[in-house]
Design a protein around this motif. Structure first.
Motif, PDB file in Angstrom:
ATOM      1  N   UNK A 112      -5.434  -1.008  -4.054  1.00 15.28           N
ATOM      2  CA  UNK A 112      -4.283  -0.575  -4.855  1.00 15.28           C
ATOM      3  C   UNK A 112      -4.718  -0.014  -6.208  1.00 15.28           C
ATOM      4  N   UNK A 113      -5.645  -0.678  -6.852  1.00 15.27           N
ATOM      5  CA  UNK A 113      -6.088  -0.201  -8.170  1.00 15.27           C
ATOM      6  C   UNK A 113      -6.790   1.154  -8.069  1.00 15.27           C
ATOM      7  N   UNK A 114      -7.419   1.416  -6.950  1.00 14.81           N
ATOM      8  CA  UNK A 114      -8.100   2.692  -6.751  1.00 14.81           C
ATOM      9  C   UNK A 114      -7.135   3.798  -6.351  1.00 14.81           C
ATOM     10  N   UNK A 115      -6.133   3.478  -5.527  1.00 17.85           N
ATOM     11  CA  UNK A 115      -5.300   4.523  -4.910  1.00 17.85           C
ATOM     12  C   UNK A 115      -3.809   4.426  -5.200  1.00 17.85           C
ATOM     13  N   UNK A 116      -3.334   3.278  -5.668  1.00 18.47           N
ATOM     14  CA  UNK A 116      -1.905   3.064  -5.776  1.00 18.47           C
ATOM     15  C   UNK A 116      -1.237   3.863  -6.878  1.00 18.47           C
ATOM     16  N   UNK A 117      -0.034   4.321  -6.596  1.00 18.50           N
ATOM     17  CA  UNK A 117       0.825   4.936  -7.603  1.00 18.50           C
ATOM     18  C   UNK A 117       2.268   4.913  -7.100  1.00 18.50           C
ATOM     19  N   UNK A 118       3.174   5.572  -7.823  1.00 18.37           N
ATOM     20  CA  UNK A 118       4.591   5.486  -7.502  1.00 18.37           C
ATOM     21  C   UNK A 118       4.976   6.214  -6.216  1.00 18.37           C
ATOM     22  N   UNK A 119       4.050   6.977  -5.640  1.00 18.95           N
ATOM     23  CA  UNK A 119       4.334   7.649  -4.365  1.00 18.95           C
ATOM     24  C   UNK A 119       4.396   6.662  -3.210  1.00 18.95           C
ATOM     25  N   UNK A 120       3.748   5.515  -3.373  1.00 12.49           N
ATOM     26  CA  UNK A 120       3.570   4.583  -2.267  1.00 12.49           C
ATOM     27  C   UNK A 120       4.362   3.302  -2.488  1.00 12.49           C
ATOM     28  N   UNK A 121       4.901   2.779  -1.389  1.00 14.17           N
ATOM     29  CA  UNK A 121       5.612   1.503  -1.463  1.00 14.17           C
ATOM     30  C   UNK A 121       4.657   0.325  -1.414  1.00 14.17           C
ATOM     31  N   UNK A 122       3.399   0.581  -1.044  1.00 15.48           N
ATOM     32  CA  UNK A 122       2.421  -0.495  -0.960  1.00 15.48           C
ATOM     33  C   UNK A 122       1.289  -0.136  -0.032  1.00 15.48           C
ATOM     34  N   UNK A 123       0.805  -1.147   0.664  1.00 12.40           N
ATOM     35  CA  UNK A 123      -0.364  -1.016   1.547  1.00 12.40           C
ATOM     36  C   UNK A 123      -0.024  -1.592   2.913  1.00 12.40           C
ATOM     37  N   UNK A 124      -0.476  -0.926   3.962  1.00  8.66           N
ATOM     38  CA  UNK A 124      -0.358  -1.468   5.318  1.00  8.66           C
ATOM     39  C   UNK A 124      -1.758  -1.779   5.815  1.00  8.66           C
ATOM     40  N   UNK A 146       0.906   6.333   5.659  1.00  6.63           N
ATOM     41  CA  UNK A 146       1.854   6.407   6.765  1.00  6.63           C
ATOM     42  C   UNK A 146       3.094   5.608   6.408  1.00  6.63           C
ATOM     43  N   UNK A 147       4.173   5.886   7.094  1.00  2.00           N
ATOM     44  CA  UNK A 147       5.297   4.951   7.066  1.00  2.00           C
ATOM     45  C   UNK A 147       5.079   3.930   8.173  1.00  2.00           C
ATOM     46  N   UNK A 148       5.730   2.785   8.067  1.00  2.00           N
ATOM     47  CA  UNK A 148       5.610   1.775   9.110  1.00  2.00           C
ATOM     48  C   UNK A 148       6.183   2.308  10.420  1.00  2.00           C
ATOM     49  N   UNK A 149       7.381   2.914  10.333  1.00  2.00           N
ATOM     50  CA  UNK A 149       8.004   3.464  11.530  1.00  2.00           C
ATOM     51  C   UNK A 149       7.195   4.596  12.134  1.00  2.00           C
ATOM     52  N   UNK A 189      14.807  -4.037   5.125  1.00  2.00           N
ATOM     53  CA  UNK A 189      14.242  -3.499   3.885  1.00  2.00           C
ATOM     54  C   UNK A 189      13.079  -2.549   4.147  1.00  2.00           C
ATOM     55  N   UNK A 190      12.295  -2.852   5.185  1.00  2.00           N
ATOM     56  CA  UNK A 190      11.150  -2.012   5.485  1.00  2.00           C
ATOM     57  C   UNK A 190      11.597  -0.595   5.853  1.00  2.00           C
ATOM     58  N   UNK A 191      12.696  -0.483   6.591  1.00  3.36           N
ATOM     59  CA  UNK A 191      13.205   0.836   6.958  1.00  3.36           C
ATOM     60  C   UNK A 191      13.742   1.579   5.740  1.00  3.36           C
ATOM     61  N   UNK A 192      14.332   0.851   4.807  1.00  3.93           N
ATOM     62  CA  UNK A 192      14.790   1.477   3.568  1.00  3.93           C
ATOM     63  C   UNK A 192      13.601   2.073   2.812  1.00  3.93           C
ATOM     64  N   UNK A 193      12.523   1.304   2.721  1.00  2.00           N
ATOM     65  CA  UNK A 193      11.333   1.772   2.006  1.00  2.00           C
ATOM     66  C   UNK A 193      10.710   2.972   2.711  1.00  2.00           C
ATOM     67  N   UNK A 194      10.748   2.969   4.039  1.00  2.00           N
ATOM     68  CA  UNK A 194      10.187   4.075   4.814  1.00  2.00           C
ATOM     69  C   UNK A 194      10.860   5.401   4.492  1.00  2.00           C
ATOM     70  N   UNK A 195      12.111   5.366   4.098  1.00  2.00           N
ATOM     71  CA  UNK A 195      12.860   6.594   3.807  1.00  2.00           C
ATOM     72  C   UNK A 195      12.433   7.236   2.497  1.00  2.00           C
TER      73      UNK A 195
END
Length: 307
Positions: A112-124, A146-149, A189-195
């Motif tokens: 996350x510290x290397x790649x994370x920013x506001x574009x991403x909801x997190x890490x899979x 990727x999105x989870x879906x 909630x996961x589907x909401x984040x995927x959108x």
């Protein structure tokens, strides 16, 4: 102990799992990076879970242990309580019968510290069995995110470990609670984040999982019968958020079935896809028969009284 600048909260919903939660605790003691807080949400346990956690809190663990007790309401309500008590940037749920790999926190925080920013909801990331085998299919090496879906639509299989930004999870309404029911799919909630976001792919195992016989993953057909309002809610939300006709119709079929089980006579009026819901009625009725049959088989095998 100063935990204001910790990056990750590992939260563990627990209901009468004093016999197994020690494995999760011991895995946290072994972490190569202690940039985390452990939050245990006790979902109304009647065993000695509270005493066990309080004893661990007295020790010099190298990380803070938070403990919150709540009335028993099911996994989704424990997640609601967790989000109310998390103030770190990231969070991940590790079930009370699972445990983290020794370098899991290090991998998550570093990624996350290397790649994370506001574009991403997190890490899979990946789950693995105790024999070291990845659960389902590995994540894709030819993608960065990727999105989870999207992962599952491309042929992905098996549970994956989801590390979410806390502000993303908090921006969506909490999981609803229905009287007499104790299950709402976390996919809401996961589907909401995927959108709105994608997730950074960390194609490595961070959690060792064991499917307990008393876990919800082994008795889903029974859950369909016991929690039809919760299932109907999630299917309605999926209809709203999905533009794939095949997926929408599948959700309509399940929505019809859950509505039949809950004896909701207004299900067509309440559906966001009324025409497709009407078309799905025969299939929903057949699914209901199948669910009741499979639930009966499960109860017979596991010694439940038929209801």
């Amino acid at each position: 102990m100063n935990t204001a600048n910790k990056t990750l909260t590992v939260f563990t919903p627990a209901y009468n799992r004093a016999y197994s939660i020690n494995r999760c605790y011991e895995s946290l003691l072994r972490q190569t990076c202690k940039d985390f807080v452990w939050l245990v949400v006790d979902d109304g346990s009647t065993d000695n879970t509270a005493e066990l956690i309080h004893e661990w809190q007295k020790k010099d663990n190298g990380f803070e242990i938070k403990y919150v007790y709540k009335k028993n309401g099911g996994m989704h309500t424990a997640h609601n309580t967790a989000y109310e008590n998390i103030n770190t940037e990231l969070n991940v749920c590790i079930d009370s019968d699972d445990y983290m790999t020794d370098d899991a926190v290090e991998k998550i925080v570093s990624c996350w510290k290397k790649n994370g920013n506001e574009k991403y909801s997190g890490i899979i990331a990946c789950d693995m069995a105790e024999n070291g085998k990845i659960i389902g299919k590995p994540l894709e090496d030819d993608r960065f995110d990727t999105t989870l879906g999207g992962y599952y639509k491309r042929g992905g299989k098996g549970d994956k470990k989801l590390v979410y930004r806390t502000d993303v999870m908090k921006k969506y309404p909490p999981y609803p609670e229905f009287d007499g029911e104790k299950y709402v799919s976390l996919a809401y909630k996961y589907e909401k984040a995927d959108k709105e976001y994608t997730m950074i792919i960390l194609n490595e195992p961070v959690c060792v999982v064991e499917y307990m016989e008393d876990g919800s993953s082994t008795n889903m057909y029974r859950q369909y019968l016991l929690n039809p309002k919760g299932f109907a809610f999630v299917r309605k939300e999926s209809m709203k958020d999905n533009n794939d006709l095949k997926d929408v119709f599948r959700n309509c079929i399940h929505y019809v079935s859950s509505s039949i089980i809950s004896k909701n006579k207004n299900f067509i009026k309440e559906s966001p896809k009324k025409l497709l819901t009407v078309a799905a009625i025969p299939f929903g009725a057949m699914l209901t028969v199948y669910i009741k049959k499979k639930s009966g088989e499960f109860m017979k095998i596991n010694g439940y009284d038929a209801k």
